[in-house]
Scaffold this active site. Structure first.
Site, PDB file in Angstrom:
ATOM      1  N   ASN A   9     -24.799  55.154  -6.898  1.00 24.49           N
ATOM      2  CA  ASN A   9     -24.457  53.996  -5.950  1.00 24.49           C
ATOM      3  C   ASN A   9     -23.156  53.217  -6.061  1.00 24.49           C
ATOM      4  O   ASN A   9     -22.868  52.407  -5.494  1.00 24.49           O
ATOM      5  CB  ASN A   9     -25.839  53.146  -5.942  1.00 24.49           C
ATOM      6  CG  ASN A   9     -26.929  54.051  -5.353  1.00 24.49           C
ATOM      7  OD1 ASN A   9     -26.995  55.058  -4.869  1.00 24.49           O
ATOM      8  ND2 ASN A   9     -28.109  53.594  -5.740  1.00 24.49           N
TER       9      ASN A   9
ATOM     10  N   ARG B 195     -27.945  58.032   3.782  1.00 20.66           N
ATOM     11  CA  ARG B 195     -28.103  56.573   4.372  1.00 20.66           C
ATOM     12  C   ARG B 195     -26.263  55.933   4.182  1.00 20.66           C
ATOM     13  O   ARG B 195     -25.917  55.134   4.988  1.00 20.66           O
ATOM     14  CB  ARG B 195     -28.799  55.659   3.642  1.00 20.66           C
ATOM     15  CG  ARG B 195     -28.615  54.277   3.537  1.00 20.66           C
ATOM     16  CD  ARG B 195     -29.694  53.647   4.880  1.00 20.66           C
ATOM     17  NE  ARG B 195     -29.403  52.172   4.551  1.00 20.66           N
ATOM     18  CZ  ARG B 195     -29.965  51.409   5.476  1.00 20.66           C
ATOM     19  NH1 ARG B 195     -30.517  52.011   6.699  1.00 20.66           N
ATOM     20  NH2 ARG B 195     -29.992  50.091   5.341  1.00 20.66           N
TER      21      ARG B 195
ATOM     22  N   CYS C  41     -36.516  57.614   7.011  1.00 21.77           N
ATOM     23  CA  CYS C  41     -36.322  57.455   5.611  1.00 21.77           C
ATOM     24  C   CYS C  41     -37.476  57.524   5.010  1.00 21.77           C
ATOM     25  O   CYS C  41     -38.451  56.709   5.465  1.00 21.77           O
ATOM     26  CB  CYS C  41     -35.406  56.358   5.481  1.00 21.77           C
ATOM     27  SG  CYS C  41     -35.322  56.145   3.483  1.00 21.77           S
TER      28      CYS C  41
ATOM     29  N   ARG D 147     -35.738  50.581   6.701  1.00 23.47           N
ATOM     30  CA  ARG D 147     -34.147  50.553   6.477  1.00 23.47           C
ATOM     31  C   ARG D 147     -33.395  50.315   7.522  1.00 23.47           C
ATOM     32  O   ARG D 147     -32.641  50.906   8.209  1.00 23.47           O
ATOM     33  CB  ARG D 147     -33.702  51.934   5.729  1.00 23.47           C
ATOM     34  CG  ARG D 147     -34.530  52.218   4.385  1.00 23.47           C
ATOM     35  CD  ARG D 147     -33.848  53.484   3.893  1.00 23.47           C
ATOM     36  NE  ARG D 147     -32.876  53.018   2.768  1.00 23.47           N
ATOM     37  CZ  ARG D 147     -32.360  53.630   1.721  1.00 23.47           C
ATOM     38  NH1 ARG D 147     -32.615  54.851   1.865  1.00 23.47           N
ATOM     39  NH2 ARG D 147     -31.307  53.148   1.189  1.00 23.47           N
TER      40      ARG D 147
ATOM     41  N   ASP E 200     -29.243  45.764  10.810  1.00 29.08           N
ATOM     42  CA  ASP E 200     -29.062  44.628  11.639  1.00 29.08           C
ATOM     43  C   ASP E 200     -28.090  43.798  10.922  1.00 29.08           C
ATOM     44  O   ASP E 200     -27.090  43.433  11.337  1.00 29.08           O
ATOM     45  CB  ASP E 200     -30.448  43.885  12.081  1.00 29.08           C
ATOM     46  CG  ASP E 200     -31.323  43.650  10.707  1.00 29.08           C
ATOM     47  OD1 ASP E 200     -31.360  44.745   9.791  1.00 29.08           O
ATOM     48  OD2 ASP E 200     -31.780  42.612  10.525  1.00 29.08           O
TER      49      ASP E 200
ATOM     50  N   ASP F 173     -35.410  51.101  -7.409  1.00 37.70           N
ATOM     51  CA  ASP F 173     -35.233  52.489  -7.663  1.00 37.70           C
ATOM     52  C   ASP F 173     -35.881  52.911  -9.005  1.00 37.70           C
ATOM     53  O   ASP F 173     -36.062  54.439  -9.186  1.00 37.70           O
ATOM     54  CB  ASP F 173     -33.698  52.792  -7.790  1.00 37.70           C
ATOM     55  CG  ASP F 173     -33.046  52.768  -6.472  1.00 37.70           C
ATOM     56  OD1 ASP F 173     -33.883  52.772  -5.538  1.00 37.70           O
ATOM     57  OD2 ASP F 173     -31.905  52.501  -6.313  1.00 37.70           O
TER      58      ASP F 173
ATOM     59  N   ARG G  64     -30.341  65.196  -5.484  1.00 42.46           N
ATOM     60  CA  ARG G  64     -29.367  64.271  -4.646  1.00 42.46           C
ATOM     61  C   ARG G  64     -28.882  63.325  -5.551  1.00 42.46           C
ATOM     62  O   ARG G  64     -27.594  62.712  -5.084  1.00 42.46           O
ATOM     63  CB  ARG G  64     -30.148  63.703  -3.458  1.00 42.46           C
ATOM     64  CG  ARG G  64     -30.499  64.741  -2.448  1.00 42.46           C
ATOM     65  CD  ARG G  64     -31.117  64.022  -1.416  1.00 42.46           C
ATOM     66  NE  ARG G  64     -30.618  62.782  -0.764  1.00 42.46           N
ATOM     67  CZ  ARG G  64     -30.828  62.148   0.290  1.00 42.46           C
ATOM     68  NH1 ARG G  64     -31.867  62.471   1.053  1.00 42.46           N
ATOM     69  NH2 ARG G  64     -30.083  61.185   0.736  1.00 42.46           N
TER      70      ARG G  64
HETATM   71  N1  EPU Z   1     -32.208  45.894   5.348  1.00 42.07           N
HETATM   72  C1  EPU Z   1     -32.369  45.424   6.503  1.00 42.07           C
HETATM   73  N2  EPU Z   1     -31.217  45.318   7.448  1.00 42.07           N
HETATM   74  C2  EPU Z   1     -30.197  45.719   7.039  1.00 42.07           C
HETATM   75  C3  EPU Z   1     -29.872  46.435   5.562  1.00 42.07           C
HETATM   76  C4  EPU Z   1     -30.986  46.407   4.920  1.00 42.07           C
HETATM   77  O1  EPU Z   1     -33.404  44.990   6.987  1.00 42.07           O
HETATM   78  O2  EPU Z   1     -29.146  45.772   7.855  1.00 42.07           O
HETATM   79  C5  EPU Z   1     -33.537  45.974   4.365  1.00 42.07           C
HETATM   80  C6  EPU Z   1     -33.610  47.536   4.154  1.00 42.07           C
HETATM   81  O3  EPU Z   1     -34.666  47.831   5.176  1.00 42.07           O
HETATM   82  C7  EPU Z   1     -34.646  47.301   2.965  1.00 42.07           C
HETATM   83  C8  EPU Z   1     -33.805  46.226   2.065  1.00 42.07           C
HETATM   84  O4  EPU Z   1     -32.946  45.627   3.105  1.00 42.07           O
HETATM   85  O5  EPU Z   1     -35.985  47.193   3.036  1.00 42.07           O
HETATM   86  C9  EPU Z   1     -32.939  46.656   0.977  1.00 42.07           C
HETATM   87  O6  EPU Z   1     -31.986  47.722   1.578  1.00 42.07           O
HETATM   88  P1  EPU Z   1     -30.526  47.775   0.892  1.00 42.07           P
HETATM   89  O7  EPU Z   1     -29.486  47.515   2.148  1.00 42.07           O
HETATM   90  O8  EPU Z   1     -30.198  46.711  -0.136  1.00 42.07           O
HETATM   91  O9  EPU Z   1     -30.392  49.215   0.406  1.00 42.07           O
HETATM   92  P2  EPU Z   1     -29.194  50.085   0.844  1.00 42.07           P
HETATM   93  O10 EPU Z   1     -27.771  49.608   0.614  1.00 42.07           O
HETATM   94  O11 EPU Z   1     -29.429  51.060   1.748  1.00 42.07           O
HETATM   95  C10 EPU Z   1     -28.872  50.890  -1.783  1.00 42.07           C
HETATM   96  C11 EPU Z   1     -29.032  51.970  -2.552  1.00 42.07           C
HETATM   97  C12 EPU Z   1     -30.475  52.481  -2.732  1.00 42.07           C
HETATM   98  C13 EPU Z   1     -31.265  51.260  -3.280  1.00 42.07           C
HETATM   99  C14 EPU Z   1     -31.070  49.857  -2.542  1.00 42.07           C
HETATM  100  C15 EPU Z   1     -31.426  48.856  -2.916  1.00 42.07           C
HETATM  101  C16 EPU Z   1     -26.842  53.286  -2.088  1.00 42.07           C
HETATM  102  C17 EPU Z   1     -26.312  54.191  -1.787  1.00 42.07           C
HETATM  103  N3  EPU Z   1     -28.296  53.161  -1.965  1.00 42.07           N
HETATM  104  O12 EPU Z   1     -29.393  51.237  -0.426  1.00 42.07           O
HETATM  105  O13 EPU Z   1     -30.433  53.297  -3.550  1.00 42.07           O
HETATM  106  O14 EPU Z   1     -32.569  51.340  -3.483  1.00 42.07           O
HETATM  107  O15 EPU Z   1     -29.550  49.763  -2.474  1.00 42.07           O
HETATM  108  O16 EPU Z   1     -31.059  48.348  -4.276  1.00 42.07           O
HETATM  109  O17 EPU Z   1     -26.263  52.329  -2.751  1.00 42.07           O
HETATM  110  C18 EPU Z   1     -31.581  55.427  -4.462  1.00 42.07           C
HETATM  111  O18 EPU Z   1     -30.484  55.394  -5.424  1.00 42.07           O
HETATM  112  O19 EPU Z   1     -32.559  55.994  -4.892  1.00 42.07           O
HETATM  113  C19 EPU Z   1     -31.395  54.616  -3.558  1.00 42.07           C
HETATM  114  C20 EPU Z   1     -32.490  54.422  -2.499  1.00 42.07           C
END
Ligand code: EPU
Length: 422
Positions: A23, A91, A115, A120, A123, A310, A401
Site C-alpha cells: 500500500n 481499487r 469489492c 468502498r 465520494d 487488514d 495479490r
Molecule cells: N470510503 C468512502 N468514500 C470514499 C473513500 C472511502 O465511503 O470516497 C470508505 C470505504 O468505503 C471504506 C472506508 O472508507 O469503508 C475506508 O476506505 P479507504 O478509502 O481508507 O481505503 P482504500 O484507500 O480504498 C486502503 C488500502 C486497503 C486498506 C484501507 C484501509 C490501498 C491500495 N488499499 O484502501 O488495503 O484496507 O486503505 O486501511 O492502499 C489490503 O491491503 O488488503 C487493503 C484492502
C-alpha cells in the site's frame, strides 16, 4: 484454479524478511505520473503491482523489473483513458486520477468493480477533486474528470480515507497555491508517499498527522530511487503465525512503530505466559512461542493508529484456535467476514452479530476452503498451517495479490506448503 496445498500442525523456525508495503508501492507507482522517472527498490512482484504495471504500460509508460527493483518512466504516457480491464481489477487504479488530472487536465476511468470486503465509496475522492477545481462527468460505466487548472483550497475529508488522502495529495502537490487537507488518513503509507514527494521537491507539511498543508510547486524532479517502508500487514501476519503454530523466529525489516498496537495486544494478553517471548530490537522482532496461544480479548479495528482492518482476518485465524475468547469488532469495511465460511470448515467456533465476531478457540482439523479475498485468504492459509492434517486453500491468486513470495517465505521457515495452478 490456483491453490495452496498445506500439511499443517508443524512448528516453524527461522527468519522471514518482510517486503516493502504493497500500500506504499501502489500510490508511489501512481506518483510516477508526476515525477516522470522513478526506481522502486526491492519492489514486491505481487499481483496488484503487476496490474498497476500493466495499466502504466497500456497508457504509454515504460515499466521494467531490473536490479532487484522496479523502474518506471512515464515521460511518453499519451493516453488519458485508463484501460478498462485492469482498472476494474484493483481499487488503487483510482488513485491515479489526481496525478493524471494534474498532468493532462483530463482522465477517464472505468468505475471500479464490486469489492469483496465492502461497499468502498468514491465520494470523498470525487468531492475533494471537485473542491480543487475538477469537473466530473459520470456515465453508466465511467467517470470523466477534467480541469483547466487545479487550484489549492481547504478540504475537510468527512472520513480519513487512505486512498482519497493520497489522491488529493497527488492532485495538489503541483497545483496552484496552497491546499489544506483536514481529517486526513494518518496511515504510515500516506506519510511514505509524502516523504517521497518531498524528496522530489514537493512542499508537503504535516506528513503523518491529520492535517496536511501542501504548497503547490511548479515541478517535481524525478530520477529518484526510493525504498518504500516495510509492509506492516505482512509483518503482523508472520507474527501471528509464529504465535499460532509455535516455534522460534526472527522477522526482519519491520517498521516496529507501525505494528505497535498489535504487538502491545499480543504482549499484554497472549504472550506474558511461560514459553512465550517477543522482543523488538532495531528493525527486527524475535519471537519464541513454545506454549499454548491464548485469546486476545477485545480487538477493535479503526483507522491508524488503531488496529488495522487488514489484520482482522489474520487475528481471527489466530483466535480460532487460541485458548479462550477473542472478540473482533470491524469498523472500516462493511462486509469483511466472507472468510468465516472457510473457518467453519476447519472446525472454528464463533458467533457473529453485526460487525462483531467472537471466537472461542478450539482444536482445528484440515479442510478444503476458498479464499474470498486477499487478507481473508491469508488468514485461511494460517489456519491450514495450524490445523492437523491436509488442507487446500483455493483461489490462491487472490492471496498473491498482496503477499510477496508467500509460499517460498513459508517454506523457508519449515512450513509444508505449495502454491500450484491447475
Ligand atoms: N470510503 C468512502 N468514500 C470514499 C473513500 C472511502 O465511503 O470516497 C470508505 C470505504 O468505503 C471504506 C472506508 O472508507 O469503508 C475506508 O476506505 P479507504 O478509502 O481508507 O481505503 P482504500 O484507500 O480504498 C486502503 C488500502 C486497503 C486498506 C484501507 C484501509 C490501498 C491500495 N488499499 O484502501 O488495503 O484496507 O486503505 O486501511 O492502499 C489490503 O491491503 O488488503 C487493503 C484492502
Amino acid at each position: 484454479m490456483s491453490y495452496f496445498s498445506i500439511e499443517g500442525g508443524r512448528s516453524l523456525y527461522g527468519e522471514v524478511k518482510i517486503s516493502p508495503a504493497k500500500n506504499s508501492v501502489l500510490p508511489l507507482m501512481c506518483s510516477a505520473i508526476l515525477v516522470g522517472e522513478l526506481f522502486i527498490e526491492n519492489c514486491p512482484k505481487i499481483g496488484d503491482v503487476l496490474v498497476m504495471c500493466e495499466i502504466l504500460n497500456k497508457i504509454g509508460g515504460t515499466v521494467k523489473w531490473q536490479d532487484g527493483g522496479l523502474y518506471i518512466n512515464t515521460e511518453n504516457v499519451h493516453s488519458t483513458v485508463l484501460p478498462e480491464e485492469e482498472t476494474k481489477k484493483i481499487r488503487a487504479s483510482f488513485f491515479l486520477v489526481g496525478a493524471m488530472l494534474k498532468r493532462f487536465g483530463t482522465v477517464t476511468v472505468t468505475k471500479p468493480g464490486g469489492c469483496n470486503i465492502g461497499s468502498r465509496g468514491l465520494d470523498i475522492h470525487i468531492d475533494g477533486l471537485k473542491s480543487l477545481g475538477a469537473k466530473v462527468l459520470e456515465t453508466e460505466n465511467e467517470y470523466i474528470f477534467s480541469a483547466e487548472r487545479l487550484q489549492g483550497r481547504t478540504f475537510n475529508l468527512r472520513y480519513p480515507s487512505v486512498g482519497a488522502t493520497e489522491n488529493l495529495i497527488m492532485a495538489s502537490v503541483t497545483a496552484l497555491g496552497e491546499t489544506i487537507l483536514k481529517n486526513c488518513a494518518k496511515e504510515p503509507e500516506v506519510k511514505d508517499l509524502c516523504d517521497f514527494l518531498n524528496l522530489c521537491g514537493g512542499k508537503i507539511y504535516g506528513a503523518g498527522t491529520n492535517t496536511l498543508r501542501i504548497q503547490g510547486v511548479k515541478k517535481l524532479k524525478g530520477k529518484v530511487s526510493y525504498l518504500p517502508l516495510p509492509d506492516r500487514i505482512e509483518a503482523g501476519t508472520f507474527l501471528l503465525l509464529f504465535m499460532l503454530v509455535g516455534g522460534e523466529g526472527e522477522i526482519s525489516f519491520v517498521g516496529k512503530k507501525n505494528i505497535y498496537l498489535l504487538m502491545k495486544k499480543i504482549l499484554d494478553n497472549a504472550c506474558n505466559k511461560d514459553g512465550f517471548c517477543v522482543n523488538i530490537y532495531r528493525e527486527k522482532i524475535y519471537i519464541c512461542a513454545n506454549g499454548f496461544p491464548e485469546g486476545l480479548g477485545k480487538i477493535v479495528t479503526s483507522p491508524y493508529p488503531g488496529v488495522p482492518t487488514d489484520l482482522h482476518p489474520l487475528i481471527s485465524a489466530y483466535a480460532s484456535s487460541a485458548k479462550g475468547i477473542t472478540t473482533i469488532e470491524e469498523n472500516v469495511f462493511d462486509c469483511r467476514f466472507a472468510y468465516l465460511d472457510g473457518l467453519k470448515k476447519f472446525g472454528a467456533k464463533f458467533t457473529k452479530k453485526g460487525n462483531v465476531v467472537t471466537f472461542n478457540g478450539t482444536k482445528l482439523h484440515g479442510a478444503e476452503v476458498y479464499a474470498p479475498d486477499l487478507r481473508g485468504g491469508a488468514g485461511l492459509v494460517l489456519v491450514g498451517l495450524k490445523a492437523e492434517g491436509k488442507s487446500k486453500v483455493f483461489n490462491g491468486d487472490v492471496i498473491m495479490r498482496g503477499y510477496d513470495d508467500f509460499a517460498v517465505k513459508l517454506q523457508k521457515i519449515g512450513a509444508n506448503i505449495k502454491f500450484a495452478k491447475e
